[in-house]
Design a protein around this motif. Structure first.
Motif, PDB file in Angstrom:
ATOM      1  N   LYS A   1       0.849  -1.191   0.000  1.00 28.95           N
ATOM      2  CA  LYS A   1       0.000   0.000   0.000  1.00 28.95           C
ATOM      3  C   LYS A   1       0.879   1.233   0.000  1.00 28.95           C
ATOM      4  O   LYS A   1       1.832   1.323   0.779  1.00 28.95           O
TER       5      LYS A   1
ATOM      6  N   THR B   1       1.635   4.580   1.234  1.00 29.55           N
ATOM      7  CA  THR B   1       1.170   5.294   2.429  1.00 29.55           C
ATOM      8  C   THR B   1       1.342   6.802   2.313  1.00 29.55           C
ATOM      9  O   THR B   1       0.453   7.561   2.678  1.00 29.55           O
ATOM     10  N   HIS B   2       2.485   7.268   1.814  1.00 26.57           N
ATOM     11  CA  HIS B   2       2.659   8.708   1.583  1.00 26.57           C
ATOM     12  C   HIS B   2       3.884   8.968   0.724  1.00 26.57           C
ATOM     13  O   HIS B   2       4.801   8.144   0.660  1.00 26.57           O
TER      14      HIS B   2
ATOM     15  N   VAL C   1      -1.120   7.875  -3.706  1.00 26.23           N
ATOM     16  CA  VAL C   1      -1.146   7.608  -2.269  1.00 26.23           C
ATOM     17  C   VAL C   1      -2.494   6.991  -1.904  1.00 26.23           C
ATOM     18  O   VAL C   1      -3.553   7.481  -2.307  1.00 26.23           O
ATOM     19  N   GLY C   2      -2.457   5.906  -1.162  1.00 30.56           N
ATOM     20  CA  GLY C   2      -3.667   5.186  -0.789  1.00 30.56           C
ATOM     21  C   GLY C   2      -3.946   3.974  -1.643  1.00 30.56           C
ATOM     22  O   GLY C   2      -4.732   3.105  -1.248  1.00 30.56           O
TER      23      GLY C   2
ATOM     24  N   SER D   1      -3.327   0.320  -3.407  1.00 26.04           N
ATOM     25  CA  SER D   1      -2.753  -0.922  -2.897  1.00 26.04           C
ATOM     26  C   SER D   1      -2.934  -2.024  -3.940  1.00 26.04           C
ATOM     27  O   SER D   1      -3.697  -1.875  -4.893  1.00 26.04           O
TER      28      SER D   1
ATOM     29  N   TYR E   1       6.843   6.109   0.164  1.00 26.67           N
ATOM     30  CA  TYR E   1       6.755   5.170   1.280  1.00 26.67           C
ATOM     31  C   TYR E   1       5.599   4.187   1.041  1.00 26.67           C
ATOM     32  O   TYR E   1       4.505   4.585   0.624  1.00 26.67           O
ATOM     33  N   PHE E   2       5.885   2.921   1.327  1.00 25.10           N
ATOM     34  CA  PHE E   2       4.893   1.858   1.174  1.00 25.10           C
ATOM     35  C   PHE E   2       4.886   0.992   2.428  1.00 25.10           C
ATOM     36  O   PHE E   2       5.898   0.881   3.132  1.00 25.10           O
ATOM     37  N   ASP E   3       3.745   0.371   2.695  1.00 27.98           N
ATOM     38  CA  ASP E   3       3.654  -0.713   3.671  1.00 27.98           C
ATOM     39  C   ASP E   3       3.480  -2.022   2.912  1.00 27.98           C
ATOM     40  O   ASP E   3       2.735  -2.086   1.922  1.00 27.98           O
TER      41      ASP E   3
ATOM     42  N   ALA F   1       7.366  -1.387   6.722  1.00 26.82           N
ATOM     43  CA  ALA F   1       7.436  -0.154   5.945  1.00 26.82           C
ATOM     44  C   ALA F   1       8.694  -0.166   5.079  1.00 26.82           C
ATOM     45  O   ALA F   1       9.760  -0.587   5.517  1.00 26.82           O
TER      46      ALA F   1
END
Length: 220
Positions: free
Chosen positions: A58, A60-61, A85-86, A88, A119-121, A133
């Motif tokens: 995902k 994230t920002h 962003v957001g 997934s 940045y991703f999770d 992360a």
């Protein structure tokens, strides 16, 4: 019978909490010029179990990513050409393979220099407590050669083959080649002698002074 049910429940609970993957290196740095578009690199995801499983990434920002850049991700299950962003996506993590699964992120630069971080999770959708992360840092400079010009309001200046901090304060200098390899790391000084760096290469110099950051590309 009650004891059997208890131990069976405990076993299933522990199994559900088992981490199914790990990421050896959670960050990637890409140092490129605007002519090297799309810029892309990867982070490896390694299976910790003996069966294939499904993971999810995902976005994230994003920090300081120019609006002109188009971010993509190839999770080796699906190619996603425009990741916001957001967003997934689920991907297959294969077990018992000679190579790790790669999450490949790219940026279509559209001629725009910049310094941004995505940045991703990465997580197990069946066990949300297992999450990692990751980040991709892009340092993109214009496609020019030679010693870079500095603005009049810059805190740096060129003098006698040296890159100097104008007020004589010590700043943190880092130097990278275009492959992202660190040539000089976290050097605290007020002056950097250019002739001491690698010859016949294009290099990127990052200088941090308090809350100010300068990015300079040179051909040494």
């Amino acid at each position: 019978m009650k004891h059997l049910i208890f131990f069976l429940s405990l076993f299933l609970s522990l199994t559900a909490r088992t981490q199914v993957f790990h990421i050896p290196d959670t960050s990637a740095l890409l140092v490129k010029t605007t002519s090297q578009s799309p810029a892309h690199w990867y982070i490896e995801v390694v299976s910790d179990i003996s069966t294939d499983t499904v993971l999810r990434w995902k976005a994230t920002h994003y920090d300081n990513v120019p609006v002109e850049w188009q971010i993509s991700i190839d999770d080796q299950t699906t190619f996603h050409p425009n990741v916001q962003v957001g967003d997934s996506g689920d991907f297959n993590l294969l077990a018992n393979q000679p190579f790790a699964t790669k999450l490949i992120i790219g940026a279509m630069l559209n001629g725009t220099p910049g310094h941004g971080i995505c940045y991703f999770d990465v997580y197990d959708p069946d066990n949300l407590a297992v999450v990692q992360a990751i980040s991709y840092e892009f340092i993109i400079t214009p496609s020019t050669n030679g010693i870079a010009d500095l603005n009049d309001d810059s805190f740096l200046e060129w003098k006698n083959g040296m890159l100097l901090v104008k007020n004589g304060q010590e700043a943190e200098f880092e130097v990278y080649d275009l492959a992202g390899k660190i040539v000089v790391k976290n050097k605290l000084t007020s002056a950097l002698k250019i002739s001491d760096l690698l010859k016949d290469q294009t290099l990127l110099i990052k200088v941090k002074l308090e809350d100010k950051v300068a990015m300079i590309k040179i051909y040494n």
